[in-house]
Write an enzyme that holds these catalytic residues in place. Structure first.
Site, PDB file in Angstrom:
ATOM      1  N   GLY A   1       0.735  -1.257   0.000  1.00 20.01           N
ATOM      2  CA  GLY A   1       0.000   0.000   0.000  1.00 20.01           C
ATOM      3  C   GLY A   1       0.763   1.304   0.000  1.00 20.01           C
TER       4      GLY A   1
ATOM      5  CG  ASP B   1     -11.504 -13.917  -3.374  1.00 24.15           C
ATOM      6  OD1 ASP B   1     -12.131 -13.230  -4.217  1.00 24.15           O
ATOM      7  OD2 ASP B   1     -11.910 -14.092  -2.207  1.00 24.15           O
TER       8      ASP B   1
ATOM      9  CG  ASP C   1       2.895  -0.200  -9.099  1.00 26.31           C
ATOM     10  OD1 ASP C   1       3.676  -0.251 -10.062  1.00 26.31           O
ATOM     11  OD2 ASP C   1       3.286  -0.079  -7.928  1.00 26.31           O
TER      12      ASP C   1
ATOM     13  CB  CYS D   1       9.595  -0.815 -10.644  1.00 28.12           C
ATOM     14  SG  CYS D   1       9.220  -2.484 -10.092  1.00 28.12           S
TER      15      CYS D   1
END
Length: 404
Positions: free
Chosen positions: A236, A283, A301, A354
């Site tokens: 988070g 889920d 992300d 990233c």
């Protein structure tokens, strides 16, 4: 520098777990640092930095030491001897260092440093991918920067304080920081320190977050009162930043496939004073479908190779496999296709990774925009961050808008 037996043994034990048992370096080092309560900050720093250093340069040191995986303890001591010799540290007369060829080590280092895959200590296949995707010149600079130790960057929690007050508070706790141009929420530590023990951290005044990562929430262009979904929230970090930018007004929904990661967010949110968030475990497809056309903003992300953050995760290059890169590209596109459906008409989506590889970044966005799911979106802008240009993590972010 004088080598101490108990500290060196801790490093060898750590390397054994990382190289031979596949454990993650950060977890191993956390465990090692709890080994002896009598260790001071200098001792702990030696164990952490030496372990990371040898992990980072594993291929180069193994080649110089003439050892091959799996590494037994004698092999690990030989690699340690290479590290110490190249650092100019005098080797004590312990049995592990008998007959260490210090002059030969320096000669081999000079010789191997002319070859990039040894000089930067990377697997052949990663070197080949880097050249193919970024070109020889850019890749050479980028992978060199990825071997530099990452600086410690803090993100101020604007729900509780501002940069100047945070800086003064840390100064009162003997931690010096400086502002970074063009990074509105960032403070950089002048020297490495354990910031997690500070009152400022316990009071929720900041989170540790790289400067490049801090740009993502801003890129999402959130406003107080919006419904925002962070789809791959993990623990988070970006959720907390988004909530702060929204001034705790509106709703941030943090989603992830791992419930254990979201539980960490709950603890962090309490410390940060964030209360406008919900957590949902992915889920099945139900949690996603319930939010179709509901969100003002969606952040993806996405899971990626992590080739933009090798500075802080040096063991990742030894765990990555070519097959993973192929499968993660498939996952990235699937995630884009599915999660984009949560954006309501007129809303915005940010796709971020990233990684520094175009095949995980702009090529994924291009593929999405030409697909059936992507035809309702328009490309607004993107940002490609290379570590050797920014000085911070390699990152990518693209902003898309859904047509009204």
């Amino acid at each position: 520098m004088r080598l101490h037996r108990n500290l060196c043994f801790a490093v060898i034990d750590g390397l054994h777990k990382i190289f031979n048992e596949g454990e993650y370096a950060d977890k191993v080092i956390q465990s090692l640092l709890k080994r002896d309560k009598r260790w001071g900050s200098r001792d702990r720093s030696f164990v952490a930095e030496t372990t990371y250093d040898i992990v980072r340069w594993k291929r180069l040191y193994a080649e110089i030491a003439e050892v091959k995986a799996p590494y037994d303890r004698d092999n690990l001591w030989r690699m340690f001897a290479v590290w110490a010799t190249l650092k100019g540290i005098r080797l004590p007369d312990w049995k592990y260092f008998v007959n260490t060829p210090t002059r030969k080590i320096k000669g081999r280092f000079d010789e191997l440093s002319k070859i990039r895959k040894f000089r930067e200590s990377i697997p052949d296949w990663i070197d080949e991918v880097g050249i193919a995707e970024l070109g020889e010149d850019t890749w050479t600079k980028e992978i060199a920067m990825q071997n530099e130790q990452a600086e410690v960057i803090l993100r101020v929690n604007t729900l509780k304080t501002n940069k100047k007050d945070l800086q003064l508070k840390l100064q009162s706790e003997n931690i010096e920081t400086e502002f970074l141009n063009n990074y509105p929420y960032a403070l950089k530590l002048k020297e490495r320190a354990n910031v997690f023990k500070t009152e400022a951290f316990k009071d929720g005044w900041f989170e540790v977050q790289d400067a490049s990562s801090q740009l993502v929430a801003d890129f999402l262009d959130v406003q107080p009162g919006m419904k925002v979904v962070d789809t791959c929230a993990g623990a988070g970090g970006k959720t907390l930043h988004i909530a702060a930018l929204m001034q705790n007004k509106g709703q941030v929904i943090a989603m992830d496939i791992y419930e254990s990661k979201l539980k960490k967010l709950k603890t962090r949110a309490k410390r940060n004073g964030v209360h406008n968030f919900d957590m949902r475990v992915i889920d099945s497809t139900k949690p996603i479908k319930k939010l179709y056309d509901k969100a003002d903003r969606v952040l993806i992300d996405a899971p990626c190779s992590g080739l933009g953050v090798l500075r802080r995760n040096p063991d990742a290059k030894w765990k990555l496999e070519p097959e993973f890169l192929d499968s993660i590209r498939v996952t990235q596109q699937e995630v884009l296709q599915q999660y984009s459906k949560m954006v309501k008409p007129g809303g915005k989506l940010v796709y971020a990774t990233c990684s520094v590889l175009p095949s995980e970044n702009q090529k994924q966005v291009d593929k999405f925009l030409t697909s059936e799911s992507g035809k309702d979106f328009t490309f607004v802008k993107d940002k490609k961050i290379l570590a050797h240009k920014s000085g911070f993590d390699g990152f990518y972010m693209a902003l898309l808008e859904k047509k009204k």
